[in-house]
Design a protein around this motif. Structure first.
Motif, mmCIF file in Angstrom:
data_model
loop_
_atom_site.group_PDB
_atom_site.id
_atom_site.type_symbol
_atom_site.label_atom_id
_atom_site.label_comp_id
_atom_site.label_asym_id
_atom_site.label_seq_id
_atom_site.Cartn_x
_atom_site.Cartn_y
_atom_site.Cartn_z
ATOM 1 N N GLY A 120 0.804 -1.216 0.000
ATOM 2 C CA GLY A 120 0.000 0.000 0.000
ATOM 3 C C GLY A 120 0.833 1.260 0.000
ATOM 4 O O GLY A 120 2.046 1.241 -0.160
ATOM 5 N N LYS A 121 0.115 2.382 0.177
ATOM 6 C CA LYS A 121 0.785 3.681 0.198
ATOM 7 C C LYS A 121 0.271 4.474 1.387
ATOM 8 O O LYS A 121 -0.801 4.189 1.937
ATOM 9 C CB LYS A 121 0.566 4.439 -1.103
ATOM 10 N N SER A 122 1.063 5.473 1.770
ATOM 11 C CA SER A 122 0.707 6.304 2.906
ATOM 12 C C SER A 122 1.414 7.648 2.751
ATOM 13 O O SER A 122 2.335 7.776 1.945
ATOM 14 C CB SER A 122 1.159 5.614 4.203
ATOM 15 N N LYS A 123 1.001 8.624 3.518
ATOM 16 C CA LYS A 123 1.686 9.914 3.550
ATOM 17 C C LYS A 123 2.733 9.879 4.652
ATOM 18 O O LYS A 123 2.435 9.521 5.793
ATOM 19 C CB LYS A 123 0.707 11.062 3.841
ATOM 20 N N THR A 129 4.222 10.950 -0.477
ATOM 21 C CA THR A 129 3.601 9.636 -0.525
ATOM 22 C C THR A 129 4.694 8.568 -0.529
ATOM 23 O O THR A 129 5.674 8.677 -1.268
ATOM 24 C CB THR A 129 2.722 9.488 -1.782
ATOM 25 N N VAL A 130 4.528 7.568 0.317
ATOM 26 C CA VAL A 130 5.451 6.437 0.361
ATOM 27 C C VAL A 130 4.700 5.171 -0.040
ATOM 28 O O VAL A 130 3.504 5.034 0.227
ATOM 29 C CB VAL A 130 6.107 6.268 1.755
ATOM 30 N N TYR A 131 5.415 4.269 -0.700
ATOM 31 C CA TYR A 131 4.857 2.999 -1.170
ATOM 32 C C TYR A 131 5.670 1.866 -0.546
ATOM 33 O O TYR A 131 6.896 1.963 -0.462
ATOM 34 C CB TYR A 131 4.945 2.900 -2.691
ATOM 35 N N GLY A 132 5.001 0.789 -0.154
ATOM 36 C CA GLY A 132 5.697 -0.337 0.456
ATOM 37 C C GLY A 132 5.518 -1.624 -0.326
ATOM 38 O O GLY A 132 4.423 -1.924 -0.806
ATOM 39 N N PHE A 133 6.613 -2.376 -0.441
ATOM 40 C CA PHE A 133 6.616 -3.659 -1.140
ATOM 41 C C PHE A 133 7.468 -4.667 -0.377
ATOM 42 O O PHE A 133 8.457 -4.296 0.261
ATOM 43 C CB PHE A 133 7.215 -3.518 -2.554
ATOM 44 N N GLU A 134 7.090 -5.935 -0.469
ATOM 45 C CA GLU A 134 7.902 -7.046 0.016
ATOM 46 C C GLU A 134 8.078 -8.012 -1.152
ATOM 47 O O GLU A 134 7.128 -8.265 -1.886
ATOM 48 C CB GLU A 134 7.213 -7.779 1.160
ATOM 49 N N VAL A 167 13.414 -9.031 0.129
ATOM 50 C CA VAL A 167 13.613 -7.592 -0.067
ATOM 51 C C VAL A 167 12.394 -6.865 0.473
ATOM 52 O O VAL A 167 11.257 -7.234 0.161
ATOM 53 C CB VAL A 167 13.801 -7.263 -1.566
ATOM 54 N N GLU A 168 12.631 -5.849 1.276
ATOM 55 C CA GLU A 168 11.564 -4.975 1.743
ATOM 56 C C GLU A 168 11.912 -3.567 1.304
ATOM 57 O O GLU A 168 13.028 -3.096 1.555
ATOM 58 C CB GLU A 168 11.411 -5.068 3.263
ATOM 59 N N LEU A 169 10.975 -2.922 0.616
ATOM 60 C CA LEU A 169 11.238 -1.594 0.062
ATOM 61 C C LEU A 169 10.195 -0.593 0.488
ATOM 62 O O LEU A 169 8.992 -0.889 0.474
ATOM 63 C CB LEU A 169 11.220 -1.635 -1.474
ATOM 64 N N GLU A 170 10.682 0.583 0.834
ATOM 65 C CA GLU A 170 9.820 1.751 0.980
ATOM 66 C C GLU A 170 10.320 2.764 -0.033
ATOM 67 O O GLU A 170 11.500 3.123 -0.035
ATOM 68 C CB GLU A 170 9.899 2.316 2.400
ATOM 69 N N LEU A 171 9.438 3.176 -0.912
ATOM 70 C CA LEU A 171 9.805 4.052 -2.029
ATOM 71 C C LEU A 171 9.076 5.397 -1.932
ATOM 72 O O LEU A 171 7.923 5.452 -1.502
ATOM 73 C CB LEU A 171 9.425 3.400 -3.366
ATOM 74 N N THR A 172 9.759 6.431 -2.382
ATOM 75 C CA THR A 172 9.140 7.748 -2.519
ATOM 76 C C THR A 172 9.496 8.318 -3.879
ATOM 77 O O THR A 172 10.483 7.914 -4.486
ATOM 78 C CB THR A 172 9.619 8.750 -1.432
ATOM 79 N N HIS A 173 8.696 9.251 -4.336
ATOM 80 C CA HIS A 173 8.935 9.920 -5.615
ATOM 81 C C HIS A 173 10.222 10.729 -5.520
ATOM 82 O O HIS A 173 10.438 11.455 -4.564
ATOM 83 C CB HIS A 173 7.741 10.823 -5.936
ATOM 84 N N GLN A 174 11.087 10.571 -6.531
ATOM 85 C CA GLN A 174 12.347 11.326 -6.543
ATOM 86 C C GLN A 174 12.072 12.766 -6.951
ATOM 87 O O GLN A 174 11.419 13.019 -7.957
ATOM 88 C CB GLN A 174 13.336 10.698 -7.528
ATOM 89 N N GLU A 175 12.565 13.689 -6.143
ATOM 90 C CA GLU A 175 12.390 15.109 -6.457
ATOM 91 C C GLU A 175 13.364 15.526 -7.547
ATOM 92 O O GLU A 175 14.501 15.064 -7.567
ATOM 93 C CB GLU A 175 12.612 15.953 -5.195
ATOM 94 N N ALA A 176 12.919 16.392 -8.418
ATOM 95 C CA ALA A 176 13.774 16.853 -9.530
ATOM 96 C C ALA A 176 14.863 17.796 -9.035
ATOM 97 O O ALA A 176 14.803 18.391 -8.026
ATOM 98 C CB ALA A 176 12.917 17.560 -10.571
#
Length: 176
Positions: A120-123, A129-134, A167-176
């Motif tokens: 899922g995603k969360s603020k 916004t952060v996204y989580g994956f396993e 692998v456990e990942l928390e991802l965020t949008h890369q700022e320009a």
């Protein structure tokens, strides 16, 4: 495509391997870079995923073992400093995904498939916004040239050929 960055404080690359036929050794890699590009991370099939892992950063919480794992018996980090993964296909499997790609260890590249769960995603506290994956897969380490072993007098071997990678990942949008 949007580029997402890994929050290394909330992500990990871990492995588990059977030791002496009766217990398991767990470890992780402290240093890695990952790039995830996607149209929409809520639909992982739009993504391209790649990792570069610093093999020297292996950590099993036992320095003697880690030194052995860095040696030519295992990862041979002087000749092969990076472990790489690049996705080739991502398919939806119910509410989860199968992420297939090329894994390169010790100069040997083989296809592997990770079972991926979208958490899922969360603020975040910073408003992003952060996204989580396993993700999880199992490989035969011998297929990648990691063939060192020793026979036990009671039968069996010191190190299993099967290695589980998680692998456990928390991802965020890369700022320009």
């Amino acid at each position: 495509m949007v580029t997402y960055v890994v929050d290394s404080n909330h992500s990990s690359i871990e492995f588990i391997v059977k030791h002496m036929m009766v217990s398991k050794v767990k470890g992780f890699f402290e240093n890695y870079e990952a790039e995830v590009e996607a149209t929409d991370l809520e639909d992982l099939t739009t993504a391209q995923v790649s990792f570069a892992i610093d093999a020297k950063s292996i950590n099993t919480r036992n320095e003697d073992r880690d030194t052995h794992l860095r040696s030519a018996d295992f990862f041979n980090v002087e000749s092969y400093p990076l472990i790489r993964f690049a996705s080739t296909q991502i398919t939806k499997d119910g509410s989860d995904y199968e992420l297939t790609g090329d894994l390169t260890i010790r100069g040997t590249t083989k296809p592997v498939t990770f079972e991926v769960e979208y958490n899922g995603k969360s603020k975040g506290f910073d408003g992003k916004t952060v996204y989580g994956f396993e993700a999880e897969t199992k490989i035969n380490r011998e297929e990648f040239g990691l063939t060192w072993n020793a026979a036990l007098e009671t039968g069996g071997v010191v190190v299993s050929k099967d290695v589980k990678i998680r692998v456990e990942l928390e991802l965020t949008h890369q700022e320009a």
